[in-house]
Write a protein that holds these residues in place. Structure first.
Motif, PDB file in Angstrom:
ATOM      1  N   SER A 254      42.926  41.151  39.433  1.00 38.70           N
ATOM      2  CA  SER A 254      42.274  40.446  38.322  1.00 38.70           C
ATOM      3  C   SER A 254      40.763  40.360  38.511  1.00 38.70           C
ATOM      4  CB  SER A 254      42.861  39.043  38.174  1.00 38.70           C
ATOM      5  OG  SER A 254      42.646  38.291  39.373  1.00 38.70           O
ATOM      6  N   LYS A 255      40.291  40.426  39.757  1.00 37.44           N
ATOM      7  CA  LYS A 255      38.865  40.354  40.037  1.00 37.44           C
ATOM      8  C   LYS A 255      38.244  41.737  40.275  1.00 37.44           C
ATOM      9  CE  LYS A 255      39.200  35.776  42.182  1.00 37.44           C
ATOM     10  NZ  LYS A 255      38.931  34.978  43.402  1.00 37.44           N
TER      11      LYS A 255
ATOM     12  N   ASN B 252      34.831  41.420  34.184  1.00 34.37           N
ATOM     13  CA  ASN B 252      35.297  40.870  32.912  1.00 34.37           C
ATOM     14  C   ASN B 252      34.152  40.321  32.081  1.00 34.37           C
ATOM     15  OD1 ASN B 252      37.962  41.465  33.581  1.00 34.37           O
ATOM     16  ND2 ASN B 252      38.236  39.519  34.678  1.00 34.37           N
TER      17      ASN B 252
END
Length: 454
Positions: free
Chosen positions: A174-175, A198
């Motif tokens: 996710s990172k 993101n």
């Protein structure tokens, strides 16, 4: 013919005059040539059609002659072809090898006979971009970007791939940040990787220890052979073995290669929007300013937020009708997420300290400009070893422009720098002398998307 032939109207000049009734006495051939009506009209139509056809033929012959005088492009036909596994997405040439990025990994071919010498498909990744540079002594550095945006750093030595590191690998998916662009300097001394997360983007500059790689590959020549054998065994292994190899490809190959890792020099972030001043007095602002020998990014000022808001209100009240006609909508300034950067050789505008050694063919700095920014920022790469890795450092040189920079290009000799702004103005700078050679403004409203030196 596209249009019907026009019938000419009769005229008195076609009639025989009384004094010409005995014309055949002067020239007996005239009696046979002169035609009565309507044959004279038919003859005139035929001659008109013939003359028009001849004009068209002559015009086409002139165009053909002019085309022959032009320089004809050279037609190139393929000399040979080589088969690859999967689909070929990209390729790069370095020395006597051709490196091909495939849908299942990497492959290397010889330029001389186009034969496949090595392949790397340990994790079955699809390569979308590849960059290579010859380091000498049968050693090459490769940067490959896969479909997930990961940047793989390889060393190709004696017809074998050695995986050194995945530059932007993070355990937490996710990172993880995806690579947008990779630039490898000529000679393989530095590389730059533009990453996007993101909500943010940044530029990482690495120094590649190519001298150490050359020494390490000479001291341990069996590492490459062991890795090549390992990859051949992996191709015949079970699906479970392949899955385990995919789980930890970096550590396994790094253990085999045992090469020095690249050093992170800079982490450049996009410029922050200029906001209201937080200084209470001019003295506080002057303390933040350096020696004043160069321009900055404009953060150290004394303009308050209330002053900017007042100026914005005056502007909108004055030009309200024009803003409504254009349909302008109020929008907040967004942090740019894309940058264009180039590696620059030593020059007058990149002054290096006396304690640092400068080589004429090794980059001494980089130029960076972000989308929508008026400033071209220059950063030095030759920094003292005592300094730590700088995150979001201040630029060493700032070149402000009258309009946002749309694109830029550097000549092959790295002496000339071309900047194209959004106002369709192109400026050519001489970096060795430090002044512009020419400024060209395109009169018509054009948007310049790219610029290149020939």
């Amino acid at each position: 013919r596209k249009h019907p032939l026009e019938i000419p109207s009769p005229s008195e000049k076609d009639w025989l005059k009384e004094d010409e009734e005995d014309f055949f006495l002067q020239d007996p051939d005239w009696k046979r040539d002169a035609l009565p009506q309507p044959f004279r009209m038919i003859n005139k139509l035929v001659m008109t059609a013939f003359e028009n056809a001849m004009e068209i033929i002559e015009r086409r012959e002139m165009l053909q002659e002019a085309q022959k005088l032009k320089v004809q492009p050279t037609k190139c036909f393929p000399m040979a072809e080589f088969q690859v596994t999967g689909r070929a997405n990209c390729l790069a040439v370095s020395g006597k090898y051709i490196f091909v990025g495939l849908s299942v990994g990497l492959a290397a071919f010889k330029v001389s006979d186009y034969k496949k010498v090595c392949a790397w498909d340990a994790v079955k990744m699809e390569i979308c971009a590849i960059h290579a540079s010859d380091l000498g002594n049968e050693c090459h550095v490769l940067l490959a970007v896969d479909e997930m945006g990961l940047v793989w750093l390889f060393c190709f030595h004696k017809e074998s791939f050695l995986l050194i590191k995945v530059l932007n690998e993070i355990e937490d998916i996710s990172k993880r940040s995806a690579c947008v662009e990779v630039v490898l300097s000529r000679g393989g001394d530095y590389t730059g990787v533009l990453l996007q997360g993101n909500t943010k983007a940044w530029l990482e500059i690495y120094r590649l220890p190519k001298d150490s790689w050359l020494k390490e590959t000479e001291k341990n020549p069996g590492a490459a052979a062991a890795l090549a054998c390992r990859e051949r065994r992996a191709q015949h292994s079970s699906q479970a073995d392949i899955f385990l190899l995919q789980e930890s490809p970096v550590s396994a190959n790094r253990a085999d290669a045992k090469l020095s890792l690249p050093v992170l020099l800079l982490k450049v972030k996009p410029p922050r929007p200029v906001t209201g001043s937080s200084f209470k007095s001019p003295l506080d602002a002057l303390k933040k300013v350096d020696d004043g020998s160069m321009l900055g990014l404009g953060y150290n000022h004394l303009i308050k937020n209330s002053q900017w808001e007042q100026q914005e209100a005056i502007f909108r009240s004055t030009y309200q009708e024009y803003l409504e006609a254009e349909g302008e909508r109020a929008s907040k300034e967004e942090i740019p997420r894309h940058a264009t950067f180039h590696f620059l050789l030593p020059s007058q505008i990149l002054q290096v300290g006396p304690e640092m050694k400068v080589q004429p063919d090794v980059p001494a700095g980089i130029s960076v400009h972000w989308d929508g920014s008026h400033n071209l920022c220059l950063y030095l790469l030759n920094r003292p070893l005592k300094e730590k890795v700088e995150y979001d450092p201040k630029p060493d040189v700032v070149w402000p422009c009258a309009a946002p920079i749309a694109c830029s290009s550097v000549s092959s000799c790295s002496r000339y720098l071309a900047l194209a702004c959004e106002d369709a103005t192109i400026t050519i700078w001489d970096k060795h002398l430090g002044y512009p050679l020419s400024v060209t403004a395109i009169l018509e409203e054009r948007h310049i998307r790219s610029i290149h030196f020939l």
